[in-house]
Motif scaffolding. Structure first.
Motif, mmCIF file in Angstrom:
data_model
loop_
_atom_site.group_PDB
_atom_site.id
_atom_site.type_symbol
_atom_site.label_atom_id
_atom_site.label_comp_id
_atom_site.label_asym_id
_atom_site.label_seq_id
_atom_site.Cartn_x
_atom_site.Cartn_y
_atom_site.Cartn_z
ATOM 1 N N SER A 118 -7.330 22.706 -0.760
ATOM 2 C CA SER A 118 -6.198 21.802 -0.572
ATOM 3 C C SER A 118 -6.150 20.746 -1.666
ATOM 4 O O SER A 118 -7.139 20.496 -2.361
ATOM 5 N N LYS A 119 -4.995 20.121 -1.827
ATOM 6 C CA LYS A 119 -4.831 19.067 -2.823
ATOM 7 C C LYS A 119 -5.763 17.894 -2.515
ATOM 8 O O LYS A 119 -5.869 17.461 -1.369
ATOM 9 N N GLY A 120 -6.403 17.362 -3.533
ATOM 10 C CA GLY A 120 -7.233 16.184 -3.355
ATOM 11 C C GLY A 120 -6.375 14.925 -3.301
ATOM 12 O O GLY A 120 -5.516 14.711 -4.156
ATOM 13 N N LYS A 121 -6.578 14.094 -2.283
ATOM 14 C CA LYS A 121 -5.783 12.883 -2.099
ATOM 15 C C LYS A 121 -6.541 11.616 -2.497
ATOM 16 O O LYS A 121 -5.983 10.519 -2.444
ATOM 17 N N GLY A 122 -7.836 11.748 -2.842
ATOM 18 C CA GLY A 122 -8.612 10.563 -3.167
ATOM 19 C C GLY A 122 -9.047 9.818 -1.911
ATOM 20 O O GLY A 122 -9.061 10.357 -0.806
ATOM 21 N N PHE A 123 -9.408 8.551 -2.071
ATOM 22 C CA PHE A 123 -9.873 7.725 -0.951
ATOM 23 C C PHE A 123 -8.657 7.209 -0.188
ATOM 24 O O PHE A 123 -7.811 6.510 -0.743
ATOM 25 N N GLN A 124 -8.555 7.581 1.101
ATOM 26 C CA GLN A 124 -7.395 7.213 1.912
ATOM 27 C C GLN A 124 -7.832 6.469 3.166
ATOM 28 O O GLN A 124 -8.952 6.634 3.650
ATOM 29 N N GLY A 125 -6.907 5.679 3.701
ATOM 30 C CA GLY A 125 -7.169 4.942 4.931
ATOM 31 C C GLY A 125 -6.980 5.803 6.165
ATOM 32 O O GLY A 125 -6.590 6.964 6.086
ATOM 33 N N VAL A 126 -7.219 5.201 7.335
ATOM 34 C CA VAL A 126 -7.207 5.969 8.584
ATOM 35 C C VAL A 126 -5.799 6.402 8.983
ATOM 36 O O VAL A 126 -5.634 7.415 9.674
ATOM 37 N N VAL A 127 -4.773 5.677 8.568
ATOM 38 C CA VAL A 127 -3.410 6.051 8.953
ATOM 39 C C VAL A 127 -3.013 7.361 8.273
ATOM 40 O O VAL A 127 -2.502 8.273 8.912
ATOM 41 N N LYS A 128 -3.281 7.470 6.986
ATOM 42 C CA LYS A 128 -2.943 8.696 6.261
ATOM 43 C C LYS A 128 -3.940 9.820 6.563
ATOM 44 O O LYS A 128 -3.561 10.969 6.738
ATOM 45 N N ARG A 129 -5.222 9.461 6.662
ATOM 46 C CA ARG A 129 -6.261 10.485 6.795
ATOM 47 C C ARG A 129 -6.335 11.072 8.196
ATOM 48 O O ARG A 129 -6.549 12.279 8.366
ATOM 49 N N HIS A 130 -6.178 10.234 9.230
ATOM 50 C CA HIS A 130 -6.357 10.697 10.600
ATOM 51 C C HIS A 130 -5.135 10.495 11.484
ATOM 52 O O HIS A 130 -5.165 10.830 12.671
ATOM 53 N N GLY A 131 -4.075 9.896 10.944
ATOM 54 C CA GLY A 131 -2.869 9.715 11.750
ATOM 55 C C GLY A 131 -2.939 8.544 12.701
ATOM 56 O O GLY A 131 -2.214 8.518 13.705
ATOM 57 N N PHE A 132 -3.797 7.558 12.445
ATOM 58 C CA PHE A 132 -3.845 6.372 13.300
ATOM 59 C C PHE A 132 -2.503 5.632 13.233
ATOM 60 O O PHE A 132 -1.782 5.714 12.243
ATOM 61 N N ALA A 133 -2.207 4.858 14.278
ATOM 62 C CA ALA A 133 -0.944 4.127 14.331
ATOM 63 C C ALA A 133 -1.080 2.692 13.838
ATOM 64 O O ALA A 133 -0.084 1.978 13.735
ATOM 65 N N GLY A 134 -2.287 2.230 13.535
ATOM 66 C CA GLY A 134 -2.475 0.819 13.210
ATOM 67 C C GLY A 134 -2.517 -0.008 14.496
ATOM 68 O O GLY A 134 -2.583 0.530 15.606
ATOM 69 N N VAL A 135 -2.433 -1.330 14.369
ATOM 70 C CA VAL A 135 -2.559 -2.178 15.560
ATOM 71 C C VAL A 135 -1.216 -2.490 16.205
ATOM 72 O O VAL A 135 -1.159 -3.210 17.192
ATOM 73 N N GLY A 136 -0.130 -1.993 15.630
ATOM 74 C CA GLY A 136 1.153 -2.196 16.298
ATOM 75 C C GLY A 136 1.969 -3.307 15.672
ATOM 76 O O GLY A 136 2.191 -3.307 14.470
ATOM 77 N N GLN A 137 2.385 -4.265 16.491
ATOM 78 C CA GLN A 137 3.331 -5.271 16.031
ATOM 79 C C GLN A 137 2.678 -6.296 15.114
ATOM 80 O O GLN A 137 1.496 -6.607 15.237
ATOM 81 N N ALA A 138 3.502 -6.839 14.211
ATOM 82 C CA ALA A 138 3.006 -7.846 13.262
ATOM 83 C C ALA A 138 3.244 -9.244 13.832
ATOM 84 O O ALA A 138 3.960 -10.052 13.252
ATOM 85 N N THR A 139 2.667 -9.505 14.999
ATOM 86 C CA THR A 139 2.844 -10.810 15.644
ATOM 87 C C THR A 139 1.539 -11.589 15.618
ATOM 88 O O THR A 139 0.477 -11.054 15.295
ATOM 89 N N HIS A 140 1.611 -12.853 15.980
ATOM 90 C CA HIS A 140 0.446 -13.739 16.067
ATOM 91 C C HIS A 140 -0.331 -13.781 14.755
ATOM 92 O O HIS A 140 -1.565 -13.783 14.753
ATOM 93 N N GLY A 141 0.409 -13.757 13.668
ATOM 94 C CA GLY A 141 -0.249 -13.939 12.383
ATOM 95 C C GLY A 141 -0.956 -12.716 11.840
ATOM 96 O O GLY A 141 -1.743 -12.832 10.911
ATOM 97 N N GLN A 142 -0.687 -11.530 12.405
ATOM 98 C CA GLN A 142 -1.383 -10.330 11.925
ATOM 99 C C GLN A 142 -0.652 -9.750 10.713
ATOM 100 O O GLN A 142 -0.077 -8.681 10.783
ATOM 101 N N HIS A 143 -0.707 -10.472 9.618
ATOM 102 C CA HIS A 143 0.053 -10.021 8.462
ATOM 103 C C HIS A 143 -0.622 -8.869 7.729
ATOM 104 O O HIS A 143 0.019 -8.169 6.969
ATOM 105 N N ASN A 144 -1.920 -8.663 7.908
ATOM 106 C CA ASN A 144 -2.621 -7.619 7.148
ATOM 107 C C ASN A 144 -3.349 -6.643 8.063
ATOM 108 O O ASN A 144 -4.332 -6.039 7.674
#
Length: 204
Positions: free
Chosen positions: A111-137
């Motif tokens: 398969s094509k090499g994608k390099g070092f990837q985060g959990v959203v691209k690599r495993h399909g995680f959704a992240g923590v959801g809404q960008a509220t309460h100062g969760q800018h990153n």
């Protein structure tokens, strides 16, 4: 399994009898030369070694001698296939006519090499959801991984960021839509792993 070595040309689409647009992959399948015949008496198993794609330079004398027995020049890609028919002999050429329209094949490639990837691209995680309460990153962050003072380590197999791609992948039951013998082309439904011009292994 019997099969051939090929090269991925790229993707296109075909229309079926109902006018539906079908995505498909074009593969240059063969011609492959039988470069060695494995037997039970000599090797302990039966197989055919096939060579594909001429290697014009950088082959040593040992390789040249091996391929000379089959009456051909050195090949870039050599793969063994088992469960072939007994009729094939050293030096025979196998072409795309080994396959027929409508049958199903399994295709393996790197398969094509994608390099070092985060959990959203690599495993399909959704992240923590809404960008509220100062969760800018935090939008694409993995969240807690569960470890504390016990077990004080990360369990093997934990889904985390890391290198993605570059693995051997097999896609099963791809339907052969078209065989073009004069150009050694095989058109299969759907996508196959690998970049353009990557070597693929097609098995019946």
């Amino acid at each position: 399994m019997s099969g051939l070595i090929g090269r991925k040309i790229g993707m296109t689409s075909l229309f079926d009898e109902n006018g539906k647009n079908i995505p498909c992959t074009v593969i240059e399948a063969g011609p492959c030369v039988v470069t060695q015949v494995r037997t039970e008496e000599v090797d302990g198993y039966k197989a055919l070694q096939l060579g594909f794609d001429d290697k014009a330079k950088n082959s040593n004398k040992a390789l040249d001698g091996h391929f000379k027995k089959a009456g051909t020049i050195a090949k870039k890609k050599v793969i063994e296939f088992q469960d072939f028919e007994e009729k094939h002999k050293l030096g025979d050429q196998l072409t795309v006519e080994l396959f027929a329209e409508g049958e199903f094949v399994d295709i393996s490639a790197t398969s094509k090499g994608k390099g070092f990837q985060g959990v959203v691209k690599r495993h399909g995680f959704a992240g923590v959801g809404q960008a509220t309460h100062g969760q800018h990153n935090r939008l694409r962050a993995p969240g807690s991984i569960g470890a504390a003072s016990y077990p004080a380590r990360v369990f093997k197999g934990m889904r985390m960021a890391g290198r993605m791609g570059g693995d051997k992948v097999t896609v099963q039951n791809l339907r052969v839509l078209k065989v073009v013998p004069e150009k050694n082309l095989l058109v299969v439904k759907g996508c196959v792993p690998g970049h353009k011009n990557a070597y693929v292994i097609i098995q019946k």
